[in-house]
Design a protein around this motif. Structure first.
Motif, mmCIF file in Angstrom:
data_model
loop_
_atom_site.group_PDB
_atom_site.id
_atom_site.type_symbol
_atom_site.label_atom_id
_atom_site.label_comp_id
_atom_site.label_asym_id
_atom_site.label_seq_id
_atom_site.Cartn_x
_atom_site.Cartn_y
_atom_site.Cartn_z
ATOM 1 N N THR A 21 0.817 -1.211 0.000
ATOM 2 C CA THR A 21 0.000 0.000 0.000
ATOM 3 C C THR A 21 0.856 1.268 0.000
ATOM 4 O O THR A 21 0.456 2.284 -0.569
ATOM 5 N N ASP A 65 -18.243 1.740 -1.033
ATOM 6 C CA ASP A 65 -17.436 0.690 -0.394
ATOM 7 C C ASP A 65 -18.218 -0.125 0.629
ATOM 8 O O ASP A 65 -18.060 -1.343 0.713
ATOM 9 N N THR A 84 -8.326 -6.523 3.777
ATOM 10 C CA THR A 84 -8.741 -5.453 2.875
ATOM 11 C C THR A 84 -8.858 -4.128 3.614
ATOM 12 O O THR A 84 -8.435 -3.076 3.105
ATOM 13 N N THR A 88 -6.786 -0.775 2.649
ATOM 14 C CA THR A 88 -7.412 0.484 2.249
ATOM 15 C C THR A 88 -7.108 1.614 3.238
ATOM 16 O O THR A 88 -6.851 2.749 2.831
ATOM 17 N N THR A 89 -7.094 1.294 4.532
ATOM 18 C CA THR A 89 -6.803 2.314 5.538
ATOM 19 C C THR A 89 -5.356 2.782 5.460
ATOM 20 O O THR A 89 -5.069 3.988 5.483
ATOM 21 N N SER A 92 -4.717 5.072 2.436
ATOM 22 C CA SER A 92 -5.189 6.441 2.635
ATOM 23 C C SER A 92 -4.261 7.232 3.546
ATOM 24 O O SER A 92 -3.966 8.403 3.290
ATOM 25 N N SER A 137 -7.331 -3.929 -2.549
ATOM 26 C CA SER A 137 -6.979 -2.531 -2.314
ATOM 27 C C SER A 137 -8.177 -1.595 -2.333
ATOM 28 O O SER A 137 -8.025 -0.396 -2.203
ATOM 29 N N GLY A 138 -9.387 -2.134 -2.516
ATOM 30 C CA GLY A 138 -10.566 -1.291 -2.498
ATOM 31 C C GLY A 138 -11.831 -2.067 -2.791
ATOM 32 O O GLY A 138 -11.792 -3.235 -3.205
ATOM 33 N N THR A 223 -6.755 0.438 -8.133
ATOM 34 C CA THR A 223 -6.368 1.066 -6.898
ATOM 35 C C THR A 223 -7.117 2.349 -6.673
ATOM 36 O O THR A 223 -7.599 2.965 -7.589
ATOM 37 N N VAL A 224 -7.149 2.730 -5.412
ATOM 38 C CA VAL A 224 -7.985 3.874 -5.037
ATOM 39 C C VAL A 224 -7.122 5.062 -4.693
ATOM 40 O O VAL A 224 -6.197 4.966 -3.927
#
Length: 231
Positions: A21, A65, A84, A88-89, A92, A137-138, A223-224
């Motif tokens: 990430t 989400d 997951t 994701t966290t 960010s 990843s999202g 990816t986000v």
């Protein structure tokens, strides 16, 4: 002894997720955002909602989400969901820190082919790492995995259709040139994800042995990007 081994295994698992990430965040900020490349998936939809309807992207991403995460918990189990959520966290957080504190500038606006190539290779490798250890990843990654399972359509085809539709919609607010180079980037990333996920796997007479929940077909980067880029 067994508890110690389990602890080490858990720490290694988290370390791989964090590495993947961080690389993803680094690439998305220094390559994609700094060179005005766009993105497909839920982020593309959220940005479209901002420019067309004035909806806050952060809330749009959350609204997209949450239902997918709930379905993933029911169908794929708590371990997958926890991995997951960590991915994701941490993405960010890493992105926010890089945006605020990084002094690195990678200006490739006069050579977007190189920008697309680097974005595809690095995001594909990073996303592949996360997928390889059983995370995503999202929410859009999860949705593509579930649609592929339910319909029998190849995973790579699902990613391509989803990204393609979103990127075409992004033409409402993004220049054609940047959008086309983004399509090139996600195409390269798809091949890189496949190589990363399948590397070192023992092959049977038909298909390579891949991590649980991962299909052997090519997949594309979903990816986000965090919402600070939605200006």
């Amino acid at each position: 002894m067994r508890k110690r081994e389990q602890l080490i295994s858990t720490l290694q698992h988290i370390a791989v997720l964090l590495f993947g990430t961080f690389l993803l965040a680094f690439t998305y900020y220094h390559i994609n955002f700094q060179n005005h490349l766009t993105e497909g998936g839920f982020v593309g939809l959220a940005l479209l909602g901002k420019y067309v309807l004035g909806l806050p992207p952060a809330l749009s991403i959350l609204a997209l989400d949450i239902p997918v995460m709930a379905i993933a918990l029911f169908l794929k189990g708590r371990k997958f969901l926890v991995s997951t959520m960590i991915a994701t966290t941490s993405f960010s957080i890493f992105y926010a820190l890089l945006e605020r504190y990084s002094v690195i500038v990678i200006d490739l606006q006069h050579n977007l082919f190189i920008a697309a190539l680097l974005s595809g290779i690095l995001t594909g490798f990073a996303t592949g790492i996360v997928l390889r250890v059983g995370g995503a990843s999202g929410g859009d990654d999860i949705l593509s995995l579930l649609v592929s399972r339910w319909t029998g359509i190849k995973l790579g085809t699902v990613f391509f259709l989803f990204d393609g539709i979103v990127l075409l919609l992004c033409l409402f607010y993004m220049p054609l040139r940047e959008t086309l180079y983004t399509i090139l980037a996600v195409s390269i990333a798809g091949q890189m994800i496949t190589l990363t996920v399948s590397y070192g796997a023992k092959k049977t007479a038909t298909n390579p042995v891949l991590p649980k929940g991962i299909s052997p077909q090519p997949v594309k980067s979903k990816t986000v990007q965090v919402m600070q880029s939605a200006h």
